[in-house]
Enzyme design. Structure first.
Site, short mmCIF file in Angstrom:
data_model
loop_
_atom_site.label_atom_id
_atom_site.label_comp_id
_atom_site.label_asym_id
_atom_site.label_seq_id
_atom_site.Cartn_x
_atom_site.Cartn_y
_atom_site.Cartn_z
NE ARG A 1 10.03 -29.00 6.30
CZ ARG A 1 9.08 -29.84 5.99
NH1 ARG A 1 8.06 -30.01 5.27
NH2 ARG A 1 9.08 -31.16 7.07
CG HIS B 1 2.54 -41.84 4.27
ND1 HIS B 1 2.18 -40.73 4.38
CD2 HIS B 1 2.94 -42.45 5.12
CE1 HIS B 1 2.34 -40.67 5.91
NE2 HIS B 1 2.78 -42.03 6.22
CG HIS C 1 3.25 -44.66 11.59
ND1 HIS C 1 2.82 -43.36 12.07
CD2 HIS C 1 3.44 -44.38 10.34
CE1 HIS C 1 2.70 -42.63 11.15
NE2 HIS C 1 2.96 -43.38 9.98
CE1 TYR D 1 12.18 -29.88 10.89
CE2 TYR D 1 9.92 -29.46 11.96
CZ TYR D 1 10.80 -29.71 10.83
OH TYR D 1 10.26 -29.56 9.59
CB CYS E 1 14.84 -26.37 6.24
SG CYS E 1 13.81 -27.71 6.60
#
Length: 571
Positions: free
Chosen positions: A244, A169, A144, A428, A292
């Site tokens: 975001r 998803h 996953h 990140y 971002c």
């Protein structure tokens, strides 16, 4: 029955789903963000199950179970035994896969929610429910991409509440992966039970957004402004500032708002109200660009697919933020960063946005970047902070990646170590182009703080005589580094130095805002189409790399190669 596959045919099987989704993806080994893949079968579903092992976080490592039972190497060796079917890695031979049609409902068992609830561990097998079907995902948990801990939250229950929360998803290729783990159907009573369970929409309090925003995901909302709008004004209008969000927008009543402050060097935890913050400290404003880490991910994903939102060049905006200095607030609570035995090296920020398990978003910055311009903001461009941008309080850390500018701020902690939150520890971060999901070690890479120099072409206008193009765009560099030059070209050899039109009036190493630029470049004679390219240089003479391939990474962050735009001259 299932045919044996050669390694090449095996990879083609895995690649098929992702490759057919996007014609822009090259025909190479697309691997759902991983590289070591496994095929297993079930007596109730003879379709092949394609998935990959992720070594960064093992289910058994987290639960303290015997690692030999579920080990990524075990998966990679293709030696899984499931329901009496054995697929030996050593004996795989060359042949083609036969497409299998899914079994009809009458061919597989029906289970109750009580049956499903008994399957929460690897020993008992891990079952989940999606709509009216039951799936055994035991052999997928290590693969996953969001981590074992996240997917295990749904063990023995429905995954729909989590998929409603994290709607990335909601893609056909993700549902195709799940189909491969089908083991049965859910009885009618259990279907009704789970249906009632998921009726509540966690995003019900989200605000209305400007219709011109380009949506990258709806729930949570992630959207960027039209690219051409970014070159129009130095200050981005609030309604067009990129959004975001990692989780639903929390509903916070201002009269009930409280900010908790505690940690090393603070003798006693203290709580401040919104009124306290607005009245007990002097106001301070700073113009700061927030970007971002995934800005321009779409450029880097053309090399090969990455995990993350498909941001264009618009996941960046510039605003004037007003609030109170974090240093003033910490001094007010008596913070001593060098207290004996309680040294402070990091400042944690935790938001009030949370998932259905009450886990909140959070991140941290090093104390070394705690300048007087780091503020707790309650205004944006002279207006009350909008809901999407952190109302009533957000941390604004100029020169630092957007992920650390935590919104809906609820808690500040001073600590000797970084924030333990997922987005600080396991997201990140940048990696080598050779690192994949089987070899990645998030603990080995530092968290992104300052972003590299970048630029983007936002507008192009061909002259009436077709002899020149006027180009406009932005340039930005993290850590307070200003932009000293932007170069524009159509051939990579002959360059035009752009005019820096809107340059922030900020001092050296404190240039927190972007620079807007403009250039007029000649068009080669008889050209029907040209590719305009731009690169920026910051005050430390850092310059953008020419190509994205050398900076490719599995998360698609830090994308800052030359920005390129095709321009049709004849139109």
């Amino acid at each position: 029955p299932m045919k044996r596959l050669s390694k090449n045919t095996l990879f083609q099987t895995i690649n098929r789903t992702a490759t057919k989704r996007s014609s822009s993806i090259p025909i190479h080994k697309t691997r759902f963000y991983t590289s070591t893949s496994t095929v297993i079968t079930s007596p109730y579903n003879t379709q092949q199950r394609n998935f990959s092992s992720q070594s960064s976080s093992s289910y058994n490592e987290q639960t303290g179970k015997d690692k030999s039972k579920l080990n990524p190497v075990f998966f990679g060796a293709l030696g899984l035994i499931l329901s009496g079917f054995v697929l030996s890695y050593q004996n795989i031979t060359e042949c083609e896969q036969e497409e299998q049609q899914p079994n009809q409902k009458g061919d597989i068992p029906t289970y109750s929610r009580h049956d499903v609830a008994k399957h929460k561990t690897a020993e008992d097998r891990i079952w989940v429910v999606y709509k009216d079907k039951v799936y055994d995902i035991t052999d997928f948990v290590n693969a996953h991409p969001g981590g074992v801990e996240k997917i295990m939250l749904a063990a023995g229950s429905s995954i729909e509440p989590f998929w409603n929360m994290y709607q990335m998803h909601n893609k056909e290729e993700i549902r195709d992966i799940l189909k491969q783990f089908l083991i049965g159907y859910l009885d009618e009573e259990s279907q009704q039970y789970f249906s009632e369970l998921i009726k509540h929409d966690p995003y019900i309090n989200d605000p209305t957004r400007h219709p011109s925003l380009v949506i990258r995901s709806l729930k949570p909302m992630n959207a960027e402004p039209p690219l051409d709008s970014l070159a129009e004004t130095f200050i981005t209008p609030n309604e067009l500032f990129y959004v975001r969000n990692h989780l639903p927008v929390p509903k916070i009543e201002p009269q009930n708002y409280k900010l908790e402050i505690s940690g090393n060097g603070i003798s006693q935890p203290i709580t401040l109200t919104l009124e306290d913050l607005k009245t007990k400290f002097p106001r301070h404003s700073v113009i700061s660009t927030i970007q971002c880490a995934g800005n321009r991910r779409s450029d880097i994903s053309k090399i090969k697919p990455v995990k993350g939102l498909d941001w264009g060049a618009g996941a960046i905006s510039n605003a004037q933020w007003t609030g109170v200095r974090l240093l003033d607030v910490l001094n007010y609570v008596g913070w001593n960063p060098n207290a004996e035995g309680q040294k402070s090296e990091h400042i944690w920020f935790e938001g009030l946005d949370q998932d259905i398990t009450n886990k909140k978003y959070g991140g941290s910055i090093p104390v070394s970047v705690l300048s007087p311009d780091v503020i707790l903001a309650f205004e944006m461009n002279g207006e009350e902070l909008p809901l999407d941008h952190g109302y009533p309080i957000r941390a604004v850390c100029p020169g630092i990646v957007g992920a650390r500018n935590v919104k809906w701020l609820g808690k500040i902690v001073t600590s000797e170590v970084e924030s333990p939150h997922f987005w600080q520890q396991n997201d990140y971060k940048g990696f080598s182009p050779s690192t994949d999901w089987d070899t990645v070690d998030f603990k080995a890479s530092p968290a992104i703080q300052e972003l590299p120099v970048t630029s983007a072409i936002c507008q192009t206008q061909v002259s009436e005589d077709k002899k020149s193009i006027t180009v406009k765009g932005y340039a930005y560099s993290g850590g307070g580094k200003g932009i000293i030059r932007v170069d524009v070209t159509t051939d990579g050899k002959n360059w035009v130095v752009a005019s820096l039109c809107d340059k922030p009036d900020q001092s050296y190493n404190k240039v927190y805002a972007w620079t807007l630029w403009q250039a007029t470049i000649p068009v080669p004679s008889d050209s029907k189409e040209v590719v305009v390219m731009a690169k920026a240089v910051d005050s430390s003479y850092n310059v953008q790399p020419e190509q994205p391939a050398p900076i490719w990474n599995l998360r698609g962050v830090l994308s800052n190669s030359w920005h390129k735009v095709k321009v049709d001259i004849e139109d």
